[in-house]
Design a protein around this motif. Structure first.
Motif, PDB file in Angstrom:
ATOM      1  N   ARG A   1     -25.993  36.480 -25.943  1.00  0.00           N
ATOM      2  CA  ARG A   1     -26.897  36.721 -27.063  1.00  0.00           C
ATOM      3  C   ARG A   1     -27.582  38.083 -26.932  1.00  0.00           C
ATOM      4  O   ARG A   1     -27.713  38.817 -27.912  1.00  0.00           O
ATOM      5  CB  ARG A   1     -27.931  35.590 -27.133  1.00  0.00           C
ATOM      6  CG  ARG A   1     -29.067  35.792 -28.110  1.00  0.00           C
ATOM      7  CD  ARG A   1     -28.595  36.066 -29.519  1.00  0.00           C
ATOM      8  NE  ARG A   1     -27.840  34.948 -30.055  1.00  0.00           N
ATOM      9  CZ  ARG A   1     -26.985  35.041 -31.063  1.00  0.00           C
ATOM     10  NH1 ARG A   1     -26.758  36.209 -31.627  1.00  0.00           N
ATOM     11  NH2 ARG A   1     -26.336  33.988 -31.496  1.00  0.00           N
ATOM     12  N   ARG A   2     -28.008  38.443 -25.732  1.00  0.00           N
ATOM     13  CA  ARG A   2     -28.663  39.732 -25.550  1.00  0.00           C
ATOM     14  C   ARG A   2     -27.729  40.891 -25.879  1.00  0.00           C
ATOM     15  O   ARG A   2     -28.135  41.871 -26.511  1.00  0.00           O
ATOM     16  CB  ARG A   2     -29.181  39.874 -24.112  1.00  0.00           C
ATOM     17  CG  ARG A   2     -30.423  39.038 -23.827  1.00  0.00           C
ATOM     18  CD  ARG A   2     -31.145  39.533 -22.590  1.00  0.00           C
ATOM     19  NE  ARG A   2     -30.385  39.291 -21.375  1.00  0.00           N
ATOM     20  CZ  ARG A   2     -30.432  38.154 -20.681  1.00  0.00           C
ATOM     21  NH1 ARG A   2     -31.187  37.155 -21.106  1.00  0.00           N
ATOM     22  NH2 ARG A   2     -29.728  38.015 -19.578  1.00  0.00           N
TER      23      ARG A   2
ATOM     24  N   ASP B   1     -32.279  33.379 -16.917  1.00  0.00           N
ATOM     25  CA  ASP B   1     -32.284  33.269 -18.366  1.00  0.00           C
ATOM     26  C   ASP B   1     -33.344  32.320 -18.897  1.00  0.00           C
ATOM     27  O   ASP B   1     -33.819  32.463 -20.010  1.00  0.00           O
ATOM     28  CB  ASP B   1     -30.914  32.779 -18.875  1.00  0.00           C
ATOM     29  CG  ASP B   1     -29.848  33.835 -18.709  1.00  0.00           C
ATOM     30  OD1 ASP B   1     -30.196  35.019 -18.645  1.00  0.00           O
ATOM     31  OD2 ASP B   1     -28.663  33.460 -18.627  1.00  0.00           O
TER      32      ASP B   1
ATOM     33  N   GLU C   1     -27.087  35.598 -21.889  1.00  0.00           N
ATOM     34  CA  GLU C   1     -26.636  36.974 -21.677  1.00  0.00           C
ATOM     35  C   GLU C   1     -25.818  37.451 -22.869  1.00  0.00           C
ATOM     36  O   GLU C   1     -25.976  38.592 -23.329  1.00  0.00           O
ATOM     37  CB  GLU C   1     -25.794  37.070 -20.410  1.00  0.00           C
ATOM     38  CG  GLU C   1     -26.560  37.020 -19.115  1.00  0.00           C
ATOM     39  CD  GLU C   1     -25.677  37.304 -17.913  1.00  0.00           C
ATOM     40  OE1 GLU C   1     -26.238  37.552 -16.833  1.00  0.00           O
ATOM     41  OE2 GLU C   1     -24.429  37.284 -18.053  1.00  0.00           O
TER      42      GLU C   1
ATOM     43  N   ASP D   1     -27.052  40.959 -29.779  1.00  0.00           N
ATOM     44  CA  ASP D   1     -28.228  41.440 -30.501  1.00  0.00           C
ATOM     45  C   ASP D   1     -28.462  42.927 -30.265  1.00  0.00           C
ATOM     46  O   ASP D   1     -28.852  43.662 -31.183  1.00  0.00           O
ATOM     47  CB  ASP D   1     -29.464  40.638 -30.100  1.00  0.00           C
ATOM     48  CG  ASP D   1     -29.451  39.214 -30.639  1.00  0.00           C
ATOM     49  OD1 ASP D   1     -28.574  38.914 -31.479  1.00  0.00           O
ATOM     50  OD2 ASP D   1     -30.303  38.411 -30.216  1.00  0.00           O
ATOM     51  N   ALA D   2     -28.224  43.392 -29.034  1.00  0.00           N
ATOM     52  CA  ALA D   2     -28.395  44.817 -28.738  1.00  0.00           C
ATOM     53  C   ALA D   2     -27.396  45.654 -29.523  1.00  0.00           C
ATOM     54  O   ALA D   2     -27.739  46.736 -30.031  1.00  0.00           O
ATOM     55  CB  ALA D   2     -28.229  45.062 -27.238  1.00  0.00           C
TER      56      ALA D   2
ATOM     57  N   LEU E   1     -24.415  46.334 -21.905  1.00  0.00           N
ATOM     58  CA  LEU E   1     -25.699  46.839 -22.389  1.00  0.00           C
ATOM     59  C   LEU E   1     -25.850  48.326 -22.079  1.00  0.00           C
ATOM     60  O   LEU E   1     -26.442  49.083 -22.868  1.00  0.00           O
ATOM     61  CB  LEU E   1     -26.843  46.039 -21.767  1.00  0.00           C
ATOM     62  CG  LEU E   1     -26.996  44.605 -22.287  1.00  0.00           C
ATOM     63  CD1 LEU E   1     -27.974  43.823 -21.424  1.00  0.00           C
ATOM     64  CD2 LEU E   1     -27.446  44.591 -23.743  1.00  0.00           C
TER      65      LEU E   1
END
Length: 336
Positions: free
Chosen positions: A104-105, A328, A102, A108-109, A81
């Protein structure tokens, strides 16, 4: 366009990746570590021009296009990230993260930032896997019905080693199990059901786990992995009209055979290479960057999330829990 790489982390996997990829002509221009001394030593060892004493400085380096995250997987989401926020394309060592949430985050970011992100599941990019996919697609073994694969290693037993520390995502699952699980998903698709049994250490990490995965159409995969024993580490893809047998060590460039329904060898292959084979994934990632196609290919981000979800469910069944699970909350939809 020449892709200029930076590396986050200076451990063993970073060293192996850089050595193999440098020999294949891939350009590394910077390395970052939590200490400048470690970064400078790594840079000197591998002929890298710039050494940064923090991960923040590495991702801020304007001369870096792509970042390879080689820290322990308990840090993967945070470091990925960080790189995404700096506008860098990110290749993240496996296991991609600790949990599917995690993963997925991160995915998506990366989409929001319009940068490429991919799990460094190098086995999927080996020429042997391309050939195996082609043989299956051509119907050479008929409809695939079963995948069998193991990953056993005798790894350090020191209770303070990251592999044995639940705070660092220790256990066999994330370090070893990700290989055969990802292989099964590659061949048979995301499973519709997961059944797991395992043995835990005194510290609560999995030392060995066996999985039966059910896939679309009733196909199954059986995988086993352990961090305290050795085996030949072979794999097979078994279809209605034949099978493909991969020798040890199946997840590296190796020898393998195509057999007919009676077990007779139809074709034999030797896929061993002079180099370890990490460069295949790096080149594929560079192609994603230069083409502007940030998803798809042998290791699509959505499949990475799906593999992480399978491991989440397997951990739940055998009783392994990490701090990230509590942070989460409920996991994203896990199995297809």
């Amino acid at each position: 366009m020449t892709v200029r790489w930076g590396v986050i982390g200076t451990g063993g996997i970073a060293r192996s990746f850089v050595v193999d990829c440098t020999a294949a002509g891939i350009e590394f221009v910077a390395v970052g570590s939590r200490t400048r001394a470690s970064a400078e030593a790594f840079a000197a060892e591998h002929g890298i021009a710039r050494a940064h004493g923090s991960y923040e400085d590495l991702v801020a380096d304007e001369g870096v296009d792509a970042v390879y995250v080689a820290t322990p997987h308990s840090r993967h989401a945070e470091d990925a990230l960080l790189a995404v926020a700096a506008g860098k394309h990110v290749l993240v060592e496996k296991a991609f993260t600790i949990t599917a949430a995690e993963a997925r985050r991160v995915v998506d970011a990366a989409r929001r930032a319009d940068v490429a992100v991919m799990e460094a599941m190098w086995t999927r990019f080996l020429p042997q896997m391309r050939m195996i996919r082609e043989l299956i697609a051509e119907g050479r073994i008929g409809r695939p019905r079963l995948v069998e694969a193991t990953h056993h290693q005798a790894l350090p037993s020191d209770p303070h080693h990251r592999l044995n520390d639940p705070a660092l995502g220790g256990g066999a699952m994330l370090d070893l199990g990700v290989y055969p699980i990802s292989f099964a998903v590659d061949v048979l698709g995301v499973p519709t059901a997961v059944t797991a049994a395992g043995t835990l250490s005194d510290r609560g990490v999995d030392t060995q786990v066996g999985l039966v995965l059910t896939h679309e159409g009733g196909a199954q995969s059986t995988v086993h992995f352990a961090l305290d024993l050795r085996s030949p580490n072979t794999a097979s893809v078994i279809g209605e009209d034949g099978r493909i047998d991969l020798d040890d060590t199946w997840y590296t460039p190796t020898t393998w055979r195509l057999r007919d329904r009676d077990g007779a060898v139809v074709e034999e292959y030797d896929s061993r290479e002079q180099l370890a084979g990490y460069a295949h994934e790096a080149r594929a990632f560079e192609e994603m960057i230069t083409s502007g196609t940030h998803e798809g290919g042998p290791m699509d981000p959505e499949e990475t999330v799906a593999v992480m979800a399978v491991m989440d469910e397997a951990r739940r069944q055998v009783g392994v829990r990490y701090a990230a699970d509590d942070e989460d909350g409920p996991a994203p939809a896990s199995v297809a």
